[in-house]
Design a protein around this motif. Structure first.
Motif, PDB file in Angstrom:
ATOM      1  N   GLY A   1      25.093 -15.437 -38.815  1.00 55.07           N
ATOM      2  CA  GLY A   1      23.850 -16.088 -38.639  1.00 55.07           C
ATOM      3  C   GLY A   1      22.588 -15.011 -38.310  1.00 55.07           C
ATOM      4  N   THR A   2      21.525 -14.610 -38.531  1.00 54.77           N
ATOM      5  CA  THR A   2      20.906 -13.327 -38.236  1.00 54.77           C
ATOM      6  C   THR A   2      19.192 -14.057 -37.246  1.00 54.77           C
ATOM      7  OG1 THR A   2      21.324 -11.928 -39.688  1.00 54.77           O
ATOM      8  CG2 THR A   2      19.767 -11.096 -38.776  1.00 54.77           C
ATOM      9  N   ALA A   3      19.091 -13.888 -35.887  1.00 54.98           N
ATOM     10  CA  ALA A   3      17.954 -13.717 -35.651  1.00 54.98           C
ATOM     11  C   ALA A   3      17.222 -12.012 -35.171  1.00 54.98           C
ATOM     12  CB  ALA A   3      18.260 -13.985 -33.737  1.00 54.98           C
ATOM     13  N   LEU A   4      15.907 -11.799 -35.076  1.00 56.62           N
ATOM     14  CA  LEU A   4      15.284 -11.031 -35.254  1.00 56.62           C
ATOM     15  C   LEU A   4      14.349 -11.562 -34.004  1.00 56.62           C
ATOM     16  CD1 LEU A   4      14.104  -8.115 -36.054  1.00 56.62           C
ATOM     17  CD2 LEU A   4      13.103  -9.072 -37.872  1.00 56.62           C
TER      18      LEU A   4
ATOM     19  N   VAL B   1      22.762  -6.125 -31.336  1.00 58.91           N
ATOM     20  CA  VAL B   1      23.051  -6.448 -31.935  1.00 58.91           C
ATOM     21  C   VAL B   1      24.042  -6.925 -31.550  1.00 58.91           C
ATOM     22  CG1 VAL B   1      24.401  -6.457 -34.301  1.00 58.91           C
ATOM     23  CG2 VAL B   1      22.446  -4.787 -34.187  1.00 58.91           C
ATOM     24  N   ILE B   2      24.331  -8.571 -31.747  1.00 55.26           N
ATOM     25  CA  ILE B   2      25.442  -9.440 -31.163  1.00 55.26           C
ATOM     26  C   ILE B   2      25.909  -9.611 -32.076  1.00 55.26           C
ATOM     27  CG2 ILE B   2      26.466 -10.821 -29.094  1.00 55.26           C
ATOM     28  CD1 ILE B   2      23.653 -10.023 -27.550  1.00 55.26           C
ATOM     29  N   THR B   3      27.796  -9.305 -32.417  1.00 52.70           N
ATOM     30  CA  THR B   3      28.516 -10.347 -33.187  1.00 52.70           C
ATOM     31  C   THR B   3      29.329 -10.754 -32.783  1.00 52.70           C
ATOM     32  OG1 THR B   3      27.691  -8.221 -34.646  1.00 52.70           O
ATOM     33  CG2 THR B   3      29.551  -9.758 -35.285  1.00 52.70           C
ATOM     34  N   GLY B   4      29.692 -12.346 -33.443  1.00 52.33           N
ATOM     35  CA  GLY B   4      30.977 -12.611 -32.569  1.00 52.33           C
ATOM     36  C   GLY B   4      31.875 -12.453 -33.451  1.00 52.33           C
ATOM     37  N   GLU B   5      33.212 -13.928 -33.916  1.00 51.42           N
ATOM     38  CA  GLU B   5      33.795 -13.556 -34.529  1.00 51.42           C
ATOM     39  C   GLU B   5      34.207 -13.251 -35.186  1.00 51.42           C
ATOM     40  OE1 GLU B   5      36.653 -15.937 -32.294  1.00 51.42           O
ATOM     41  OE2 GLU B   5      36.550 -14.798 -30.256  1.00 51.42           O
TER      42      GLU B   5
ATOM     43  N   PRO C   1      22.474 -17.682 -26.026  1.00 52.99           N
ATOM     44  CA  PRO C   1      23.281 -16.629 -26.505  1.00 52.99           C
ATOM     45  C   PRO C   1      23.159 -16.977 -27.561  1.00 52.99           C
ATOM     46  CG  PRO C   1      24.012 -19.066 -25.366  1.00 52.99           C
ATOM     47  CD  PRO C   1      22.410 -18.892 -24.477  1.00 52.99           C
ATOM     48  N   ALA C   2      23.625 -15.863 -28.637  1.00 53.62           N
ATOM     49  CA  ALA C   2      23.137 -15.492 -29.480  1.00 53.62           C
ATOM     50  C   ALA C   2      23.260 -16.164 -30.589  1.00 53.62           C
ATOM     51  CB  ALA C   2      24.324 -13.802 -30.062  1.00 53.62           C
TER      52      ALA C   2
ATOM     53  N   THR D   1      25.881 -21.929 -34.258  1.00 49.56           N
ATOM     54  CA  THR D   1      27.149 -22.456 -32.924  1.00 49.56           C
ATOM     55  C   THR D   1      28.041 -22.724 -33.620  1.00 49.56           C
ATOM     56  OG1 THR D   1      24.597 -23.591 -31.531  1.00 49.56           O
ATOM     57  CG2 THR D   1      27.449 -23.335 -30.765  1.00 49.56           C
ATOM     58  N   GLY D   2      29.643 -21.608 -33.103  1.00 53.80           N
ATOM     59  CA  GLY D   2      30.659 -21.569 -33.020  1.00 53.80           C
ATOM     60  C   GLY D   2      30.831 -20.398 -33.892  1.00 53.80           C
ATOM     61  N   THR D   3      29.117 -19.900 -34.362  1.00 55.53           N
ATOM     62  CA  THR D   3      30.236 -18.905 -35.775  1.00 55.53           C
ATOM     63  C   THR D   3      29.503 -17.653 -35.033  1.00 55.53           C
ATOM     64  OG1 THR D   3      27.965 -18.896 -37.058  1.00 55.53           O
ATOM     65  CG2 THR D   3      30.164 -20.552 -37.952  1.00 55.53           C
ATOM     66  N   ALA D   4      30.159 -16.286 -36.151  1.00 55.87           N
ATOM     67  CA  ALA D   4      28.988 -15.277 -35.716  1.00 55.87           C
ATOM     68  C   ALA D   4      27.875 -14.872 -35.583  1.00 55.87           C
ATOM     69  CB  ALA D   4      29.491 -13.686 -36.286  1.00 55.87           C
TER      70      ALA D   4
END
Length: 488
Positions: free
Chosen positions: A11-14, A2-6, A40-41, A48-51
């Motif tokens: 968005g979620t990718a499985l 699990v990778i979480t941005g700022e 990149p997640a 792009t640019g969001t968590a």
């Protein structure tokens, strides 16, 4: 994983890759996960640019566990992307499609595989247009019949991209080439729209006869692909095991130009020629093969300092290289001024056309300019620079200069190892395997002997998956040291 941005509302990718163990395996599904996980997640989730949250499931065993993860991902408020690699089967009792998991057998499909309608049901409740499913699947006999009849849909609110292919021949395990090509394109730094990405991945991956693409790609040559949407040059064929003689009279099959009308490309995805000219490659990353006549053309501007390497040739500006093709001549200054990297111009078709026409010096001049611009813009350790180094290696192969190709593939392997990629990384293994394969084709024994110590060093560090590769290398080196300077 699990990778979480700022930011909030990610968005979620499985990433779900699964296939039965043993004889029931039709596709090497999990092999694509390292390539996808390296993207990149936010790119995987289209935010792009969001968590961004990425969930990875490799060869799960229990359908209920998979359903729980899908249900949790579907409950997320942001956009959802599901990447599925695996195989489809039909259960014997209800004749319904199922996505096979690690313990699935023909007799236990109903209990050990994920029902396709479960997946459709979880996604149906989401707001239309917020869900994208990307598939790279193989279907066995009865499942393929249902897919061909249109029973693999996931509802009108879900966007479906990818390919489903019939099962390969007996005892054959297919690669997830479509998803691997998609990962290669992303890792090269390109960010096309998803529709364009679909076309590029389809053009770069080899499809079994009858494979279905979702959505279908127009085959009319009257519809050219926009320059910004073109994919990198296709990857070379997978190298033969070291010690295998090359087919008589040929160093490589013809390479297809990546257009929307080109649904197949010979060879597996390796590093970026994408993989990424990998392959794999990505693929996706050329300078003229070095010959006895002179040095290799390069860009007119000095590139940033590169790590010291025995493989770096003397270079001269492309302006000094005569060109009979105005498209190639125009590509060099356009790339040097940033055109290729900015998306205004795509040099790949002109480079490929020149190489296929035998104008290897012209092709290499333009490709070397691309590498120089990538070095200036992104640095010597960037995937963009590696992309073009790999292109150079394969252009040398097309020019029938195996020694130069070997040198460049060794430089690729060294560069990837300096990037902290592991010795068993498919991109690293692919570069060393290609270097070894090209070394086997060298007919100048003296030159082969000069390259051998570096190749032996790499082989000891990266043994690869071919048993006895190092021993084969050392055995041929012994033969070269006791033989004449030129082999027949």
């Amino acid at each position: 994983m699990v990778i979480t941005g700022e930011n909030s509302a990610p968005g979620t990718a499985l990433l779900l890759a699964a296939a039965p163990a043993g004889k029931g395996r039709l596709v090497d599904a999990a092999s694509v996960l390292p390539a996808l996980a390296a993207v990149p997640a936010p790119v995987l989730t289209g935010t792009t640019g969001t968590a961004a949250t990425v969930i990875e499931l490799a060869d799960p065993l229990d359908p209920q566990t998979v359903l729980t993860r899908i249900r949790g991902a579907a409950a997320a408020p942001g956009p959802l992307f599901l990447y599925l690699a695996g195989q489809l089967h039909v259960d014997r009792k209800q004749r319904q499609l199922h996505f096979a998991l690690a313990r699935t057998t023909p007799a236990t499909v109903r209990y050990t595989a994920l029902p396709w309608h479960w997946l459709a049901g979880e996604l149906r409740a989401r707001r239309p247009g917020t869900t994208t499913v990307v598939v790279d699947l193989v279907a066995d006999g009865e499942a393929w019949q249902q897919v061909s009849e249109g029973h693999a849909g996931l509802g009108p609110g879900t966007l479906l991209y990818g390919r489903i292919a019939p099962a390969p021949g007996r005892r054959t395990v297919a690669p997830p080439a479509y998803l691997r090509a998609m990962a290669t394109i992303w890792r090269s730094g390109a960010r096309p729209s998803f529709a364009q990405l679909h076309e590029q991945a389809a053009a770069q991956s080899e499809h079994p006869a009858g494979a279905l693409l979702f959505p279908p790609i127009p085959t009319s040559p009257a519809t050219p692909q926009p320059p910004a949407a073109r994919a990198p040059l296709p990857t070379p064929p997978e190298p033969q095991p070291p010690g295998t003689p090359a087919p008589a009279g040929a160093t490589a099959p013809a390479v297809h130009a990546p257009t929307s009308a080109d649904a197949t490309v010979a060879g597996a995805q390796a590093p970026a020629l994408g993989r990424e000219f990998g392959g794999a490659v990505p693929p996706a990353p050329a300078q003229t093969p070095q010959s006895a006549q002179g040095p290799v053309p390069a860009t007119t501007q000095p590139a940033p300092a590169r790590p010291a390497s025995a493989h770096a040739p003397a270079e001269r500006p492309p302006s000094e290289v005569p060109s009979a093709d105005p498209q190639v001549a125009a590509a060099v200054p356009a790339v040097a001024s940033g055109g290729a990297l900015s998306g205004r111009e795509d040099p790949h078709p002109a480079i490929l056309a020149a190489a296929r026409a035998g104008r290897h010096t012209e092709a290499a001049a333009a490709a070397a300019a691309c590498e120089g611009e990538a070095l200036r813009a992104y640095g010597p350790a960037s995937v963009q620079a590696l992309h073009w180094l790999e292109v150079r290696a394969d252009l040398a192969r097309l020019a029938r200069d195996p020694a130069r190709s070997c040198e460049l593939w060794m430089a690729v392997a060294d560069a990837r190892l300096r990037r902290q990629q592991t010795a068993d990384d498919p991109d690293v293994e692919g570069a060393v395997d290609r270097a070894h394969h090209q070394w086997e084709q060298i007919r100048d024994a003296a030159r082969a002997r000069r390259l051998a110590p570096e190749l032996v060093r790499l082989r000891r560090r990266v043994p690869g998956r071919q048993r006895g590769a190092l021993q084969l290398l050392q055995r041929r080196l012994e033969q070269l040291q006791s033989g004449p300077s030129v082999t027949s």
